[in-house]
Enzyme design. Structure first.
Site, PDB file in Angstrom:
ATOM      1  N   GLN A  97       1.007  -1.278  -0.325  1.00  0.00           N
ATOM      2  CA  GLN A  97       0.212  -0.145   0.153  1.00  0.00           C
ATOM      3  C   GLN A  97       0.659   1.578  -0.390  1.00  0.00           C
ATOM      4  OE1 GLN A  97      -3.191  -0.129   2.915  1.00  0.00           O
ATOM      5  NE2 GLN A  97      -2.219  -2.113   3.319  1.00  0.00           N
ATOM      6  N   ASN A  98       2.114   0.795   0.100  1.00  0.00           N
ATOM      7  CA  ASN A  98       2.931   1.995   0.527  1.00  0.00           C
ATOM      8  C   ASN A  98       3.200   2.662  -1.282  1.00  0.00           C
ATOM      9  OD1 ASN A  98       3.065   1.500   2.947  1.00  0.00           O
ATOM     10  ND2 ASN A  98       4.647   0.113   3.089  1.00  0.00           N
ATOM     11  N   HIS A 113      -1.258   1.013  -4.053  1.00  0.00           N
ATOM     12  CA  HIS A 113      -2.022   2.588  -4.175  1.00  0.00           C
ATOM     13  C   HIS A 113      -1.252   3.302  -4.917  1.00  0.00           C
ATOM     14  CE1 HIS A 113      -3.917   1.674   0.233  1.00  0.00           C
ATOM     15  NE2 HIS A 113      -4.643   1.116  -0.962  1.00  0.00           N
ATOM     16  N   CYS A 148      -4.875  15.682 -19.487  1.00  0.00           N
ATOM     17  CA  CYS A 148      -5.010  14.696 -20.692  1.00  0.00           C
ATOM     18  C   CYS A 148      -4.237  13.038 -20.432  1.00  0.00           C
ATOM     19  CB  CYS A 148      -3.911  15.335 -21.544  1.00  0.00           C
ATOM     20  SG  CYS A 148      -2.062  15.567 -20.780  1.00  0.00           S
ATOM     21  N   CYS A 191       1.345  20.628 -15.779  1.00  0.00           N
ATOM     22  CA  CYS A 191       1.696  20.223 -17.496  1.00  0.00           C
ATOM     23  C   CYS A 191       1.845  20.545 -18.449  1.00  0.00           C
ATOM     24  CB  CYS A 191       0.599  19.251 -17.393  1.00  0.00           C
ATOM     25  SG  CYS A 191       0.714  18.090 -18.671  1.00  0.00           S
ATOM     26  N   THR A 236       0.544  -3.032   9.049  1.00  0.00           N
ATOM     27  CA  THR A 236      -0.806  -2.445   8.148  1.00  0.00           C
ATOM     28  C   THR A 236      -1.580  -2.118   9.275  1.00  0.00           C
ATOM     29  OG1 THR A 236      -2.664  -1.922   6.558  1.00  0.00           O
ATOM     30  CG2 THR A 236      -1.422  -4.285   7.018  1.00  0.00           C
ATOM     31  N   SER A 237      -2.218  -1.029   9.490  1.00  0.00           N
ATOM     32  CA  SER A 237      -3.533  -1.386  10.539  1.00  0.00           C
ATOM     33  C   SER A 237      -4.988  -1.659   9.860  1.00  0.00           C
ATOM     34  CB  SER A 237      -3.810   0.442  10.955  1.00  0.00           C
ATOM     35  OG  SER A 237      -4.561   1.079   9.323  1.00  0.00           O
ATOM     36  N   ASN A 270       3.039  -6.518  13.534  1.00  0.00           N
ATOM     37  CA  ASN A 270       2.316  -5.539  13.560  1.00  0.00           C
ATOM     38  C   ASN A 270       3.203  -5.145  14.976  1.00  0.00           C
ATOM     39  OD1 ASN A 270       1.223  -2.749  14.301  1.00  0.00           O
ATOM     40  ND2 ASN A 270      -0.088  -3.666  12.363  1.00  0.00           N
ATOM     41  N   GLU A 318       0.964  -3.765  16.849  1.00  0.00           N
ATOM     42  CA  GLU A 318       0.084  -3.481  17.519  1.00  0.00           C
ATOM     43  C   GLU A 318      -0.997  -4.856  17.111  1.00  0.00           C
ATOM     44  OE1 GLU A 318      -0.447  -1.721  20.164  1.00  0.00           O
ATOM     45  OE2 GLU A 318       1.264  -0.413  20.293  1.00  0.00           O
TER      46      GLU A 318
HETATM   47  C1  BJW Z   1       4.462  -1.348  12.888  1.00  0.00           C
HETATM   48  C2  BJW Z   1       5.674  -0.544  13.080  1.00  0.00           C
HETATM   49  C3  BJW Z   1       7.105  -1.368  13.172  1.00  0.00           C
HETATM   50  C4  BJW Z   1       4.308   1.097  12.738  1.00  0.00           C
HETATM   51  N1  BJW Z   1       6.765  -2.676  12.667  1.00  0.00           N
HETATM   52  N2  BJW Z   1       4.693  -2.603  12.289  1.00  0.00           N
HETATM   53  C5  BJW Z   1     -15.518  -1.133   2.156  1.00  0.00           C
HETATM   54  C6  BJW Z   1     -16.268  -1.065   3.369  1.00  0.00           C
HETATM   55  C7  BJW Z   1     -15.663   0.357   4.670  1.00  0.00           C
HETATM   56  C8  BJW Z   1     -15.059   1.834   3.538  1.00  0.00           C
HETATM   57  C9  BJW Z   1     -14.385   1.566   1.716  1.00  0.00           C
HETATM   58  C10 BJW Z   1     -15.273   0.294   1.857  1.00  0.00           C
HETATM   59  N3  BJW Z   1     -14.579  -0.028   0.186  1.00  0.00           N
HETATM   60  C11 BJW Z   1     -14.275   1.024   0.374  1.00  0.00           C
HETATM   61  C12 BJW Z   1     -14.098   2.000   1.101  1.00  0.00           C
HETATM   62  C13 BJW Z   1     -14.178   3.474   1.387  1.00  0.00           C
HETATM   63  C14 BJW Z   1     -12.048   4.121   1.419  1.00  0.00           C
HETATM   64  C15 BJW Z   1     -11.588   2.817   3.138  1.00  0.00           C
HETATM   65  O1  BJW Z   1     -11.462   2.306   3.018  1.00  0.00           O
HETATM   66  N4  BJW Z   1     -12.074   3.971   3.795  1.00  0.00           N
HETATM   67  C16 BJW Z   1     -11.379   3.963   5.533  1.00  0.00           C
HETATM   68  C17 BJW Z   1     -10.649   4.508   5.940  1.00  0.00           C
HETATM   69  C18 BJW Z   1     -12.490   3.057   6.271  1.00  0.00           C
HETATM   70  N5  BJW Z   1     -11.711   3.302   0.480  1.00  0.00           N
HETATM   71  C19 BJW Z   1     -11.477   3.830  -0.552  1.00  0.00           C
HETATM   72  O2  BJW Z   1     -11.410   4.785  -0.845  1.00  0.00           O
HETATM   73  C20 BJW Z   1     -10.352   3.437  -1.848  1.00  0.00           C
HETATM   74  N6  BJW Z   1     -11.053   2.926  -3.039  1.00  0.00           N
HETATM   75  C21 BJW Z   1     -11.970   2.590  -3.429  1.00  0.00           C
HETATM   76  O3  BJW Z   1     -12.326   1.246  -2.626  1.00  0.00           O
HETATM   77  O4  BJW Z   1     -12.844   2.927  -4.756  1.00  0.00           O
HETATM   78  C22 BJW Z   1     -13.579   1.924  -4.747  1.00  0.00           C
HETATM   79  C23 BJW Z   1     -15.355   2.746  -3.513  1.00  0.00           C
HETATM   80  C24 BJW Z   1     -14.889   3.997  -3.474  1.00  0.00           C
HETATM   81  C25 BJW Z   1     -15.734   3.979  -2.339  1.00  0.00           C
HETATM   82  C26 BJW Z   1     -16.318   3.482  -1.967  1.00  0.00           C
HETATM   83  C27 BJW Z   1     -16.374   2.470  -2.612  1.00  0.00           C
HETATM   84  C28 BJW Z   1     -15.973   1.897  -3.428  1.00  0.00           C
HETATM   85  C29 BJW Z   1      -9.286   3.651  -2.156  1.00  0.00           C
HETATM   86  C30 BJW Z   1      -7.970   3.647  -0.733  1.00  0.00           C
HETATM   87  C31 BJW Z   1      -7.237   4.878  -0.800  1.00  0.00           C
HETATM   88  C32 BJW Z   1      -6.175   5.154   0.391  1.00  0.00           C
HETATM   89  N7  BJW Z   1      -5.110   5.653   0.252  1.00  0.00           N
HETATM   90  C33 BJW Z   1      -4.250   6.204   1.066  1.00  0.00           C
HETATM   91  C34 BJW Z   1      -3.468   7.247   0.823  1.00  0.00           C
HETATM   92  C35 BJW Z   1      -2.672   7.659  -0.711  1.00  0.00           C
HETATM   93  C36 BJW Z   1      -1.154   6.575  -0.726  1.00  0.00           C
HETATM   94  C37 BJW Z   1      -0.385   8.164   0.646  1.00  0.00           C
HETATM   95  O5  BJW Z   1      -0.792   9.145   0.095  1.00  0.00           O
HETATM   96  O6  BJW Z   1       0.292   6.963   0.742  1.00  0.00           O
HETATM   97  O7  BJW Z   1      -3.603   5.011   0.893  1.00  0.00           O
HETATM   98  S1  BJW Z   1      -4.737   6.145   2.847  1.00  0.00           S
HETATM   99  C38 BJW Z   1      -3.263   5.944   3.518  1.00  0.00           C
HETATM  100  O8  BJW Z   1      -3.965   4.405   4.467  1.00  0.00           O
HETATM  101  C39 BJW Z   1      -2.498   5.520   2.710  1.00  0.00           C
HETATM  102  C40 BJW Z   1      -1.924   3.254   2.902  1.00  0.00           C
HETATM  103  O9  BJW Z   1      -1.888   3.123   2.345  1.00  0.00           O
HETATM  104  C41 BJW Z   1      -4.068   3.563   3.371  1.00  0.00           C
HETATM  105  C42 BJW Z   1      -2.798   2.298   4.262  1.00  0.00           C
HETATM  106  O10 BJW Z   1      -2.886   2.581   5.470  1.00  0.00           O
HETATM  107  P1  BJW Z   1      -1.593   1.551   7.062  1.00  0.00           P
HETATM  108  O11 BJW Z   1      -0.343   1.304   5.184  1.00  0.00           O
HETATM  109  O12 BJW Z   1      -2.612   0.589   6.879  1.00  0.00           O
HETATM  110  O13 BJW Z   1      -1.249   2.726   7.556  1.00  0.00           O
HETATM  111  P2  BJW Z   1      -1.021   3.131   9.472  1.00  0.00           P
HETATM  112  O14 BJW Z   1      -1.143   4.035   9.917  1.00  0.00           O
HETATM  113  O15 BJW Z   1      -3.100   3.284   9.194  1.00  0.00           O
HETATM  114  O16 BJW Z   1      -1.207   1.804   9.726  1.00  0.00           O
HETATM  115  C43 BJW Z   1       0.629   1.814  10.346  1.00  0.00           C
HETATM  116  C44 BJW Z   1       0.321   0.193  10.691  1.00  0.00           C
HETATM  117  O17 BJW Z   1       2.286   0.062  11.080  1.00  0.00           O
HETATM  118  C45 BJW Z   1      -0.316   0.011  12.639  1.00  0.00           C
HETATM  119  O18 BJW Z   1      -1.110  -1.083  12.787  1.00  0.00           O
HETATM  120  C46 BJW Z   1       0.662  -0.055  13.439  1.00  0.00           C
HETATM  121  O19 BJW Z   1       0.507  -0.648  14.420  1.00  0.00           O
HETATM  122  C47 BJW Z   1       2.129  -0.814  12.659  1.00  0.00           C
HETATM  123  N8  BJW Z   1       3.256  -0.292  12.460  1.00  0.00           N
HETATM  124  N9  BJW Z   1       5.294   0.999  13.763  1.00  0.00           N
HETATM  125  C48 BJW Z   1       5.395  -2.897  12.354  1.00  0.00           C
HETATM  126  N10 BJW Z   1       8.574  -1.013  13.139  1.00  0.00           N
HETATM  127 ZN    ZN Z   2      -1.760  17.021 -19.125  1.00  0.00          ZN
END
Ligand code: BJW
Ligand code: ZN
Length: 235
Positions: A97-98, A115, A126, A144, A184-185, A209, A211
């Protein structure tokens, strides 16, 4: 505690891996949620949306510019390197997801960037896309040649996952014989549904993880740092 997960990984002929921000945290890249998960006063759910970009492209770009700065300084860590090593020993489908590109820099041969990638810019009109690794960018928001704003080629909330990435990731989750979830959370869908797709087939899911998450009562949960635990899972 590591014995069973290690045996599962060692005996698997195809391991699917899903990583999140936690694996890059030890490279100095902040995670999204939990302590330190805010940028200025904004939550990621408020700023990483197409509406926020349309309303205030400069604000959203300032966030991504600050991310580009910390990613440019970062180096892959032992967790990234362990996954690259795993791919030399068995078939691995690595889904991240990164958007930081650190898995590729650590030597993982093929990475499904669920992502997108922060170093690729895409035109909002465009759809021209290009790599641009300059930090800082000369102007914000960047434009652009057609005159429209460029945006980072990443998946914002409410946008769909690139179809090729989604197809390959769910295919791997359904066909692998071990699934590893790292740092990932597991709250953002559809990525968070990938481990469940493996579980539905009876495939063991190992989770690393700091947590527990909502997945953890259905996974072989290993609590600790990815950079420490992932090298220990190799055999
Ligand atoms: C360690 C550690 C160490 C720390 N060792 N561990 C179904 C149900 C409910 C909602 C939805 C659904 N389907 C779609 C949705 C809507 C939405 C969604 O999921 N919302 C939720 C918040 C509820 N999803 C979307 O909109 C997605 N699109 C989609 O589904 O399209 C169709 C659709 C749309 C609308 C409705 C229905 C269908 C797109 C999601 C895009 C996410 N984008 C982001 C930002 C862009 C990229 C960027 O800028 O980087 O992506 S959001 C952000 O969260 C980023 C990440 O990739 C993503 C996940 O986060 P991640 O990686 O889990 O990080 P954290 O911080 O949450 O967790 C870190 C973890 O690491 C923790 O657990 C720590 O404990 C641990 N940790 N240090 C081991 N050293
Ligand atoms: Zn353009």
């Amino acid at each position: 505690m590591l014995e069973l997960p290690r045996k599962i990984i060692c005996e698997a002929s195809h391991v699917a891996v899903l990583t999140g921000a936690g694996i890059s945290a030890e490279s100095g890249i902040p995670t999204f949620r939990g302590g330190g998960g805010l940028w200025r006063q904004y939550r990621v759910e408020e700023i990483a949306t197409p509406e926020a970009f349309r309303r205030d492209p400069r604000l959203v770009w300032e966030w991504y510019e600050s991310r580009r700065e910390s990613i440019a300084r970062a180096q892959p860590n032992a967790g990234h390197r362990a996954l690259a090593e795993l791919a030399r020993r068995t078939k691995v489908t690595l889904i991240t997801q990164n958007i930081d590109g650190l898995h590729a820099r650590a030597g993982s041969p093929e990475v499904i960037e669920f992502h997108g990638n922060i170093w690729r810019l895409r035109c909002t009109q465009c759809c021209d896309a290009r790599l641009d690794e300059r930090v800082p960018l000369p102007e914000l928001p960047p434009a652009c040649s057609c005159g429209a704003w460029l945006r980072p080629d990443i998946v914002l909330f409410g946008e769909t996952i690139p179809p090729d990435a989604s197809y390959a990731a769910f295919g791997a989750a359904r066909s692998c014989d071990a699934f590893l979830v790292v740092g990932t959370s597991a709250v953002v869908y559809p990525a968070a549904a990938l481990p469940g797709a493996a579980m539905e087939r009876g495939t063991p899911v190992i989770e690393v993880n700091l947590e527990p998450t909502d997945l953890s009562d259905r996974t072989l949960f290993l609590q600790g740092q990815a950079s420490k635990l992932l090298p220990e899972l190799l055999c």
